[in-house]
Enzyme design. Structure first.
Site, PDB file in Angstrom:
ATOM      1  N   CYS A  15     -72.507  -4.283 -27.134  1.00 32.35           N
ATOM      2  CA  CYS A  15     -72.694  -3.846 -28.518  1.00 32.35           C
ATOM      3  C   CYS A  15     -74.176  -3.731 -28.863  1.00 32.35           C
ATOM      4  O   CYS A  15     -74.549  -2.994 -29.761  1.00 32.35           O
ATOM      5  CB  CYS A  15     -71.987  -4.788 -29.484  1.00 32.35           C
ATOM      6  N   CYS A  47     -70.553 -32.970 -62.288  1.00 34.53           N
ATOM      7  CA  CYS A  47     -70.188 -31.631 -62.765  1.00 34.53           C
ATOM      8  C   CYS A  47     -71.379 -30.992 -63.480  1.00 34.53           C
ATOM      9  O   CYS A  47     -71.934 -31.560 -64.415  1.00 34.53           O
ATOM     10  CB  CYS A  47     -68.988 -31.716 -63.700  1.00 34.53           C
ATOM     11  N   CYS A  84     -88.830 -15.011 -24.014  1.00 31.27           N
ATOM     12  CA  CYS A  84     -87.782 -15.733 -24.754  1.00 31.27           C
ATOM     13  C   CYS A  84     -88.276 -17.105 -25.205  1.00 31.27           C
ATOM     14  O   CYS A  84     -88.721 -17.918 -24.392  1.00 31.27           O
ATOM     15  CB  CYS A  84     -86.537 -15.883 -23.879  1.00 31.27           C
TER      16      CYS A  84
END
Lengths: 434, 442
Positions: free
Chosen positions: A350, A139, A380
């Site tokens: 899109c 913690c 690419c």
């Protein structure tokens, strides 16, 4: 039908889904309901030393990062360990364990880094008949300021020392819970193993401020206009947790050390991924805090049907299966050549792939009349960004080039042989291939 | 008390609570959370098809992103920079054939991003804060006359005022807004929005509206061109086409535009008479607005009869479905040939039509519809404007609304080449203003 029964350090549970030490496991009322809901195990909310209970803030304990439609992606908290008397927790644990002997019940413990403190609490925990203990070295808020929690987890020597005390004064399994707020997770994991730990669990929460209020300029969660860093968890931390788990699973000094995986487990799939990287069980918190205990039904059903589909009869059949595939960058095959391919039938035009490739990548997508987007193979580099930003699943694929074909970008013939950085001519430290 | 089945033409066919319900906002506003969720569905497309489809070219992905990031006011500014009537367009645009029809999510899943409602969310947010988001440029000393305070005139006047020119709008009707105020179904623009929007637009300053001023009656174009540095004609179409059939003079016949105008200005809808059986002749948005509102007022039977096939109907599919869902019957490929009745209309005789090489012709087969009231929605006319070249009953323009006369521009429904949409009128008014500004300052 797949068998989800798990044997972790000799601790059996009907499934690998445990609730992590956290607010959902703070008392008998919750834990009984969790077991009724079907959870395989519970790590009880961290116990502190005998004496006046810890105090918590009386304002917000949690902050949040929302995704679309207020989906909880990340949660942070500044709650401390249990603020109920030790005796009450111990009595409740004993009762619950007696009533649910088939479930795993683990006691999380955080007491000062002094041998006497551990020596005092461990026999009392043993009396509850809990199946094991988890040392909260993770913690990062509040208790760490008092030399506990992540303050211990950040110092491998302390981890080793305290683990050794625990193995000395307690005869059941000892799990060491690690903090991710360190540079190299392998060091604390190795320290735990050196101290005799039976397993590690990770990750605990990450130092975080979820947001800043732009009116009051207070960090969130805000207590009377001030904020303190909390521990971050939930789906957002899963990639960090997976990486840390994989490091421990494959590192020489820690390989084979049992791991209980924690960090954003939300569905069966997350759990299966942690287990594939070597975790014998997983621990869940944020998902249960968000949706309630019933999510374990989805987890069991999902994992079980996936195992049936793959032919795994027991969870041990696939635990660790992904570990051999985690490697260093230098070992990745540089002769593996892929090209993006856009499925024009699935494409909804899109143009996100185009914008991403233009503005970020290698200008390898052409926009043609009629909003037709096509990959330019000669540009690419197969970076995958177009795949990542495409809103349509499977619309863009990375297709490996067959050996013997020529990469139009480099003009080189794709080799069937593996070749990586260790042997690359540009690497000054390369070993000449024999 | 009259009911839906009371014979003839009668007011108060429905109780006031039902009337109120029938005229509720067609597309209710989104809550802030609803808008966030809807905004998140936008993919922020590259060179987005929705922008291309918008006659005013609003940067739709950007304004939606601004809503998503919690700044609907910034989104509204983005909208208003392109389209100062963005509030009305959000309500009345046939989005299914414009932005939402082009949305890639429409192609992908048949459910586009709700652009219209998001636009309304943003514009409502900004307009509710009072004030005007834009400041005028320094005064140029130039004066421009705008004829008509409809969408084209208001858009033109606003853009000219922004540039620092002084604008005088000459408007015949007692209120500004044109068809927004007088010619669109009430459920598309509730709470007096058309008037509020016009006031808000004029709030930028530098625009004076003189009401009760009709071109040709109260002033001439010559007077304007000599008194002002430029003139923009945006008076729409004043006349309505007649039905040239036997019985067209019978009591109970009227024009749809007049009916809608009366309805929009009515203080009390229960005082507005409507027939028990209503027939609307035509196939455009006005026909649908007229028919749906007749039904909403309590008419028992409302039928739209259109002479061509359904696909040729000017009203969008959405409007057709709206009419059908409100209980309006749609009849295609039939034309009125005779209105029947002694003094009052009692029935309409129709003949089926078919498309032939020389155009539409009757098949010889007829049928009758009982009718107490008939509305004509068969198009509007310009009338004559002295000196201005017209063709097909509209003003001929080139480029950004230039007419054959120096110093005279035209746009909106009165100009040739538009598609009779509010949003097109806004674009034409705005572009003419830019052109006028270039001319005045060039």
């Amino acid at each position: 039908m797949a068998d989800l029964t798990t044997d972790f350090l000799g601790i059996r549970s009907p499934n690998p889904f445990w609730l992590a030490s956290a607010p959902p496991t703070d008392k008998e009322y919750n834990v009984r309901r969790a077991f009724e809901a079907g959870w395989g195990g519970v790590v009880w909310k961290t116990l502190g030393a005998e004496g006046p209970p810890v105090v918590n803030v009386n304002g917000p304990r949690y902050g949040v990062i929302h995704g679309a439609d207020r989906r909880v992606l990340g949660l942070n908290n500044i709650e401390l360990i249990t603020d109920r008397p030790l005796e009450v927790n111990l009595e409740e644990m004993a009762r619950v364990k007696a009533d649910y002997p088939d479930r795993a019940l683990i006691a999380s413990i955080m007491v000062p880094c002094e041998e006497e403190a551990w020596k005092a609490i461990l026999p009392r925990v043993a009396e509850t008949n809990a199946d094991g203990i988890e040392l909260n070295f993770g913690c990062p808020h509040g208790m760490s300021e008092r030399g506990m929690g992540s303050a211990v987890g950040q110092v491998p020597e302390y981890i080793e020392m305290v683990t050794r005390w625990c193995k000395q004064y307690y005869d059941r399994p000892v799990i060491v819970k690690l903090t991710p707020n360190i540079t190299d997770i392998r060091k604390p994991a190795a320290a735990a193993r050196n101290g005799g730990a039976d397993a590690v669990s990770l990750i605990n929460t990450i130092n975080s401020i979820t947001s800043v209020d732009l009116d009051s300029f207070s960090p969130e969660p805000s207590i009377d206009g001030k904020g303190s860093h909390g521990g971050y968890c939930g789906p957002a931390v899963k990639p960090i947790a997976l990486s840390m788990v994989s490091e421990i699973a494959r590192h020489e000094a820690t390989r084979g050390l049992p791991i209980s995986g924690i960090g954003g487990v939300t569905t069966w799939r997350d759990a299966a991924e942690f287990m594939a990287l070597g975790c014998g069980t997983v621990q869940v918190c944020t998902a249960a805090m968000t949706y309630g205990f019933r999510i374990v039904e989805e987890m069991c059903a999902g994992l079980s049907t996936w195992m049936d589909e793959k032919g795994y009869r027991n969870v041990s059949d696939f635990v660790g299966r992904a570990v051999p595939n985690v490697t260093d960058w230098k070992n990745l095959n540089l002769n593996y050549v892929a090209k993006a391919r856009i499925d024009q039938d699935l494409c909804i035009k899109c143009g996100r792939c185009y914008a991403a490739c233009e503005d970020t990548s290698h200008q390898a997508i052409a926009m043609k009349p009629g909003r037709v987007f096509e990959v330019i193979d000669a540009e690419c580099v197969a970076c995958n960004l177009c795949v990542d930003v495409c809103p349509v699943e499977n619309c863009i694929d990375m297709v490996p080039m067959a050996a013997g074909s020529t990469d139009p970008r480099t003009g080189r013939v794709v080799s069937p042989e593996h070749a990586d950085w260790t042997t690359h001519p540009n690497n000054p430290a390369a070993q000449a291939a024999e | 008390m009259p009911t839906t089945t009371t014979p003839g033409i009668a007011a108060g066919r429905l109780p006031s609570d039902m009337l109120a319900e029938n005229f509720l906002d067609l597309h209710p506003p989104m809550s802030a959370h609803e808008a966030q969720v809807a905004a998140d569905r936008c993919y922020f497309c590259h060179d987005a098809p929705c922008v291309t489809a918008c006659p005013t070219g609003i940067d739709i992905p950007l304004f939606i992103r601004e809503i998503g990031a919690g700044r609907p006011d910034a989104a509204a500014r983005e909208i208003f920079e392109a389209n100062i009537l963005g509030g009305m367009c959000a309500r009345v645009c046939p989005t299914e054939v414009l932005c939402e029809g082009a949305c890639v999510r429409e192609a992908a899943e048949g459910r586009p991003v709700e652009i219209g409602r998001l636009q309304r969310h943003a514009t409502d947010e900004l307009m509710s804060r009072q004030g005007h988001p834009f400041a005028r440029a320094a005064a140029t000393g130039k004066r421009v006359a705008v004829v008509g305070a409809g969408p084209a005139g208001l858009a033109c006047a606003h853009r000219l005022a922004l540039k620092g020119h002084e604008v005088v709008i000459l408007e015949g009707a007692p209120k500004p807004g044109g068809l927004n105020e007088y010619g669109i179904a009430a459920y598309k623009t509730v709470d007096d929005f058309a008037a509020r929007e016009a006031d808000w637009i004029i709030g930028v300053g530098g625009i004076e509206i003189r009401h009760g001023r009709w071109l040709g009656r109260d002033f001439t174009l010559d007077e304007l061109t000599s008194d002002y540095d430029a003139v923009f004609l945006g008076m729409g179409l004043g006349g309505v086409n007649a039905l040239e059939v036997e019985g067209a003079q019978l009591e109970g016949t009227g024009d749809a535009v007049g009916f809608i105008s009366e309805l929009r200005q009515a203080g009390d809808l229960s005082a507005l008479p409507v027939g028990r059986r209503v027939v609307v002749i035509g196939g455009g948005m006005t026909a649908v607005d007229c028919a749906v509102q007749s039904k909403a007022l309590g008419a028992e039977e409302v039928t739209i009869v259109y002479r061509r096939e359904r696909a040729k109907m000017g009203a969008s599919c959405y409007e057709q479905d709206l009419a059908a869902s409100r209980g309006v019957r749609l009849v295609f490929e039939a034309m009125p040939v005779r209105l029947i009745g002694d003094d009052r209309l009692e029935a309409v005789e129709f003949e089926y039509t078919e498309a032939g090489p020389e155009g539409l012709r009757g098949t010889g087969e007829t049928f009758r519809l009982a009718a107490d009231q008939l509305f004509r929605a068969v198009g509007q006319t310009l009338g004559t404007v002295e000196g201005v070249e017209t063709a097909h009953g509209k003003i001929v323009t080139q480029g950004s609304g230039r007419t054959n006369l120096d110093k005279v521009w035209a746009g909106g429904d009165c100009a040739l080449g538009g598609d009779d949409l509010t949003v097109t009128a806004v674009a034409q008014g705005r572009d003419a203003a830019e052109d006028i500004h270039s001319m005045l300052t060039g």
